[in-house]
Design a protein around this motif. Structure first.
Motif, mmCIF file in Angstrom:
data_model
loop_
_atom_site.group_PDB
_atom_site.id
_atom_site.type_symbol
_atom_site.label_atom_id
_atom_site.label_comp_id
_atom_site.label_asym_id
_atom_site.label_seq_id
_atom_site.Cartn_x
_atom_site.Cartn_y
_atom_site.Cartn_z
ATOM 1 N N GLN A 1 7.610 7.525 4.922
ATOM 2 C CA GLN A 1 7.351 5.918 4.709
ATOM 3 C C GLN A 1 6.237 5.843 3.692
ATOM 4 O O GLN A 1 5.859 4.798 3.660
ATOM 5 C CB GLN A 1 7.049 5.456 6.160
ATOM 6 C CG GLN A 1 8.138 5.382 7.107
ATOM 7 C CD GLN A 1 7.647 4.906 8.456
ATOM 8 O OE1 GLN A 1 7.326 3.700 8.300
ATOM 9 N NE2 GLN A 1 7.937 5.377 9.636
ATOM 10 N N GLY A 2 5.665 6.823 3.275
ATOM 11 C CA GLY A 2 4.542 6.687 2.276
ATOM 12 C C GLY A 2 3.109 6.549 2.973
ATOM 13 O O GLY A 2 2.272 6.333 2.275
ATOM 14 N N GLU A 3 3.287 7.020 4.249
ATOM 15 C CA GLU A 3 1.845 6.965 4.885
ATOM 16 C C GLU A 3 1.354 8.141 4.885
ATOM 17 O O GLU A 3 1.966 9.352 4.585
ATOM 18 C CB GLU A 3 2.203 6.572 6.247
ATOM 19 C CG GLU A 3 2.794 5.279 6.811
ATOM 20 C CD GLU A 3 1.857 3.883 6.507
ATOM 21 O OE1 GLU A 3 0.688 4.239 6.361
ATOM 22 O OE2 GLU A 3 2.418 2.957 6.737
ATOM 23 N N GLU A 4 -0.181 8.208 4.733
ATOM 24 C CA GLU A 4 -0.574 9.565 4.693
ATOM 25 C C GLU A 4 -0.935 10.203 5.983
ATOM 26 O O GLU A 4 -1.338 9.689 7.166
ATOM 27 C CB GLU A 4 -2.321 9.256 4.111
ATOM 28 C CG GLU A 4 -2.454 8.868 2.772
ATOM 29 C CD GLU A 4 -3.676 9.032 2.308
ATOM 30 O OE1 GLU A 4 -4.612 9.995 2.795
ATOM 31 O OE2 GLU A 4 -4.288 8.352 1.303
ATOM 32 N N ASP B 1 0.745 -1.310 -0.021
ATOM 33 C CA ASP B 1 -0.028 -0.023 -0.048
ATOM 34 C C ASP B 1 0.779 1.250 0.019
ATOM 35 O O ASP B 1 0.543 2.273 -0.707
ATOM 36 C CB ASP B 1 -1.085 0.023 1.454
ATOM 37 C CG ASP B 1 -2.044 -1.089 1.066
ATOM 38 O OD1 ASP B 1 -2.292 -1.317 0.141
ATOM 39 O OD2 ASP B 1 -2.642 -1.295 2.159
ATOM 40 N N ARG B 2 1.894 1.242 0.792
ATOM 41 C CA ARG B 2 2.686 2.187 0.805
ATOM 42 C C ARG B 2 3.453 2.560 -0.514
ATOM 43 O O ARG B 2 3.673 3.613 -1.145
ATOM 44 C CB ARG B 2 4.085 2.189 1.824
ATOM 45 C CG ARG B 2 3.497 2.226 3.422
ATOM 46 C CD ARG B 2 4.576 2.312 4.527
ATOM 47 N NE ARG B 2 5.344 1.240 4.442
ATOM 48 C CZ ARG B 2 6.533 0.818 3.930
ATOM 49 N NH1 ARG B 2 7.235 2.076 3.215
ATOM 50 N NH2 ARG B 2 7.180 -0.402 4.124
ATOM 51 N N ALA C 1 1.661 -6.505 -9.075
ATOM 52 C CA ALA C 1 1.652 -7.301 -7.874
ATOM 53 C C ALA C 1 0.553 -7.394 -7.008
ATOM 54 O O ALA C 1 0.041 -8.523 -6.361
ATOM 55 C CB ALA C 1 3.076 -6.754 -6.979
ATOM 56 N N ARG C 2 -0.111 -6.300 -6.856
ATOM 57 C CA ARG C 2 -1.290 -6.239 -6.272
ATOM 58 C C ARG C 2 -2.375 -7.162 -6.616
ATOM 59 O O ARG C 2 -2.953 -7.648 -5.932
ATOM 60 C CB ARG C 2 -1.808 -4.422 -6.213
ATOM 61 C CG ARG C 2 -3.063 -4.464 -5.124
ATOM 62 C CD ARG C 2 -3.011 -2.840 -5.223
ATOM 63 N NE ARG C 2 -4.308 -2.659 -4.322
ATOM 64 C CZ ARG C 2 -5.467 -2.280 -4.809
ATOM 65 N NH1 ARG C 2 -5.712 -2.239 -6.024
ATOM 66 N NH2 ARG C 2 -6.565 -1.816 -3.893
ATOM 67 N N HIS C 3 -2.442 -7.222 -8.018
ATOM 68 C CA HIS C 3 -3.515 -8.133 -8.800
ATOM 69 C C HIS C 3 -3.204 -9.178 -8.471
ATOM 70 O O HIS C 3 -3.993 -10.523 -8.094
ATOM 71 C CB HIS C 3 -3.661 -7.891 -10.177
ATOM 72 C CG HIS C 3 -4.466 -8.632 -10.952
ATOM 73 N ND1 HIS C 3 -5.868 -8.473 -10.835
ATOM 74 C CD2 HIS C 3 -4.319 -9.622 -11.832
ATOM 75 C CE1 HIS C 3 -6.365 -9.492 -11.592
ATOM 76 N NE2 HIS C 3 -5.428 -10.244 -12.092
#
Length: 230
Positions: A165-168, A80-81, A112-114
């Motif tokens: 870290q790519g977090e909102e 997700d990040r 990869a997510r798929h």
């Protein structure tokens, strides 16, 4: 005496921002399965897409490793990040020669997510590893989006903000400064915490530490000292 709920939410929001922007612990000190994708800017120069390149590649690699170790929760968080970071970099306002590197990384993350959603974790891990190696080896040069100024920040109001870290961690609120985006004292105002518009706190982030993209903005410096808010 108990604090009012709004005050508790504001303090929690500030604590979340501090945690998201604190420099990561050394790898040896991290507990197994912890997020290992945070990468701080290295040389103190104005941050560019090299920061995003390193963080994104690390998140992809971590997700691949967690998939192979069958730690699905850790893998999903890292993926997700990576997805947010890839979307930020691939749609940033600045057009630069190596944009295909981030475009390829974004496609790898989506594949990869798929694969993970359709029960093929090993295939997803292979795609992530290959994508991370390609991205890490791409030469981006000294590219970076234009420095935020009152015009670009005003147009970006409400845009989600990512931490290292790519977090909102919040959203763009506005701009403050007399230099029109050129003074060292110019700051981007980020709203953090709160719930349904209540209890949010405004944090001042140095303009040099913010990258503006079309879908997200990203804070790429440790701004723990800027948590005074207003």
């Amino acid at each position: 005496m108990r604090r009012p709920a709004a005050s508790r939410r504001a303090l929690l929001g500030a604590a979340m921002l501090l945690a998201a922007l604190s420099p990561p612990r050394p790898a040896a000190a991290q507990r197994p399965g912890a997020d290992a994708g945070a990468v701080a800017p290295g040389d103190g120069k104005a941050p560019g897409f090299g920061v995003v390149q390193r963080v994104l590649a690390a998140a992809m690699t971590q997700s691949a490793g967690a998939l192979r170790a069958r730690h699905r929760h850790v893998a999903t968080r890292a993926l997700d990040r990576a997805r947010r970071l890839a979307r930020f970099a691939d749609t940033a306002w600045l057009a630069f020669p190596a944009d295909t590197a981030f475009g390829a990384a974004r496609r790898a993350v989506e594949r990869a997510r798929h694969g993970l959603q359709t029960g093929r974790p090993e295939e997803a891990a292979d795609v992530l590893d290959a994508g991370a190696r390609t991205l890490a080896g791409a030469a981006l040069g000294d590219t970076r989006p234009p420095r935020p100024d009152v015009g670009t920040v005003t147009r970006a109001a409400g845009r989600p903000v990512l931490g290292l870290q790519g977090e909102e961690i919040g959203e763009i609120e506005g701009f403050r400064g007399a230099g029109g985006g050129r003074s060292p004292s110019d700051v981007v105002l980020v709203s953090v915490g709160g719930f349904l518009g209540l209890g949010a706190r405004t944090v001042e982030v140095p303009a040099d530490g913010v990258l503006l993209g079309r879908d997200y903005a990203m804070v790429v410096e440790d701004v723990a000292g800027a948590l005074g808010g207003r």
